[in-house]
Design a protein around this motif. Structure first.
Motif, short mmCIF file in Angstrom:
data_model
loop_
_atom_site.label_atom_id
_atom_site.label_comp_id
_atom_site.label_asym_id
_atom_site.label_seq_id
_atom_site.Cartn_x
_atom_site.Cartn_y
_atom_site.Cartn_z
N TYR A 155 24.43 68.81 -56.28
CA TYR A 155 25.07 68.14 -55.12
C TYR A 155 25.18 69.30 -53.54
O TYR A 155 24.86 68.65 -52.60
CB TYR A 155 26.34 67.84 -55.26
CG TYR A 155 26.38 66.50 -56.34
CD1 TYR A 155 26.14 65.27 -55.53
CD2 TYR A 155 26.41 66.43 -57.52
CE1 TYR A 155 26.13 64.02 -56.27
CE2 TYR A 155 26.69 65.21 -58.29
CZ TYR A 155 26.23 64.08 -57.68
OH TYR A 155 26.08 63.03 -58.65
N GLY A 156 25.40 70.37 -54.03
CA GLY A 156 25.39 71.42 -52.73
C GLY A 156 24.16 71.32 -52.13
O GLY A 156 23.92 71.36 -50.94
N THR A 157 23.01 71.65 -52.85
CA THR A 157 21.87 71.39 -52.34
C THR A 157 21.48 70.03 -51.61
O THR A 157 21.01 70.16 -50.32
CB THR A 157 20.67 71.67 -53.57
OG1 THR A 157 20.74 72.87 -53.95
CG2 THR A 157 19.26 71.65 -52.80
N ILE A 158 21.69 68.87 -52.23
CA ILE A 158 21.28 67.75 -51.53
C ILE A 158 21.79 67.40 -50.39
O ILE A 158 21.57 67.04 -49.39
CB ILE A 158 21.37 66.59 -52.64
CG1 ILE A 158 20.67 66.92 -53.83
CG2 ILE A 158 21.22 65.10 -51.89
CD1 ILE A 158 19.22 67.04 -53.59
N ILE A 159 23.36 67.81 -50.26
CA ILE A 159 24.22 67.62 -49.04
C ILE A 159 23.87 68.48 -48.01
O ILE A 159 23.63 68.02 -47.01
CB ILE A 159 25.61 67.68 -49.38
CG1 ILE A 159 26.02 66.73 -50.64
CG2 ILE A 159 26.58 67.82 -48.17
CD1 ILE A 159 27.58 67.09 -51.08
#
Length: 313
Positions: free
Chosen positions: A252-256
């Protein structure tokens, strides 16, 4: 500014992760190893689940879908990058580029949904063990498997239909190792404001619900685990949660950071690092986190290996 609904380029040039000649061989070896590890690890999971009837449960059904998505995600981008390095050819046709982008979105979104589904499955198993078989009935399992695939294709189709309306003029060089949505939007000479807004709105819509399910599930799991009297059982449960949450935070950190904010707010290197994390690193480590440390999966894999070794003697 050029306007219209047709592209003026027939191919794109993928610059890859680095344009330095001396780094090409190490990059080839590194990503070939990562891709083979991803395919082998997730392939073993699929084989074990298919052959062992003891693993024909909701948890392993979702895990099988995650493993298939991880193999597909890596296979969408890594082989093309490896081929470009070996042939020293940077080109990819317009249609192939759009197709690659479509499937990269599909498998990114499906991973997102499956993380939420798997968290819900663990919530039911830990917090409502006596009602697990009733709640996770075959019809619900089918719906929790099919709906994420349908929604991920809808999201990918939405971005693809909007992208093909943009004009790509003289510039056709992508500073990336595969056709990703963000660098394509940067490359277009059309006004991509609508695309950026849809990327933000759809992206947030896609991410909020699964993340809320994950958050709720783990809050309930941790609450119930703290009530356990055995310190060993508490530690085992928290260790499992920690591993899963590590992947969740990485994903999620990467995608956001890379995909759900306007492309003008982050650098090309940030795009590349983020893409490497979710196309190569996360699919590679998922088998170790979700399955290879699992007692049932380990037992099944050992049986398969021993049977194979025995038959070869």
């Amino acid at each position: 500014m050029h306007q219209g609904n047709q592209t003026t380029v027939s191919e794109f040039l993928l610059l890859g992760l680095s344009n330095e000649t001396e780094k090409q061989s190490p990059l080839f070896v590194l990503f070939l190893g990562m891709h083979l590890t991803t395919v082998a690890g997730n392939g073993l999971i699929l084989l074990a689940i298919a052959l062992d009837t003891c693993l024909h449960t909701p948890m392993y059904l979702f895990l099988a879908n995650l493993s298939f998505a991880d193999i597909s995600s890596s296979s969408t981008s890594i082989p093309k990058m490896l081929m470009n390095i070996r042939t020293k050819s940077l080109s990819i046709s317009y249609n192939s580029c759009i197709t690659q982008m479509y499937f990269s979105i599909v498998f990114t979104v499906i991973d997102n949904f499956l993380l939420g589904v798997m968290a819900y499955d663990r919530f039911v198993a830990i917090c409502h063990p006596l009602n697990y078989a009733t709640i996770m009935c075959p019809m619900l399992c089918i719906l929790l498997t099919v709906i994420p695939w349908v929604l991920s294709n809808v999201v990918a189709l939405t971005h693809t239909l909007l992208l093909i309306q943009l004009v790509f003029c003289d510039g056709n060089t992508l500073p990336h190792f595969f056709c990703d949505l963000a660098p394509l939007l940067k490359l277009s000479c059309s006004d991509a404001l609508v695309n950026e807004l849809v990327l933000l709105i759809v992206g947030l819509s896609v991410i909020i619900f699964p993340f809320a399910v994950i958050l709720f599930s783990y809050i309930c799991i941790i609450r119930d685990v703290l009530r356990l009297s055995s310190l060993e059982r508490k530690w085992k449960a928290f260790s499992t949660c920690s591993s899963h949450l590590t992947v969740v935070l990485l994903f999620y950190g990467t995608i956001i950071g890379v995909y759900f904010f306007p492309s003008s707010t982050h650098s090309e290197d940030t795009d590349k690092i983020g893409a490497v994390l979710f196309t190569a690193v996360t699919p590679m480590v998922n088998p170790f986190i979700y399955s290879l440390r699992n007692r049932d999966m380990n037992s099944t894999l050992r049986k398969l290996i021993n049977k194979k070794c025995g038959s070869s003697l």
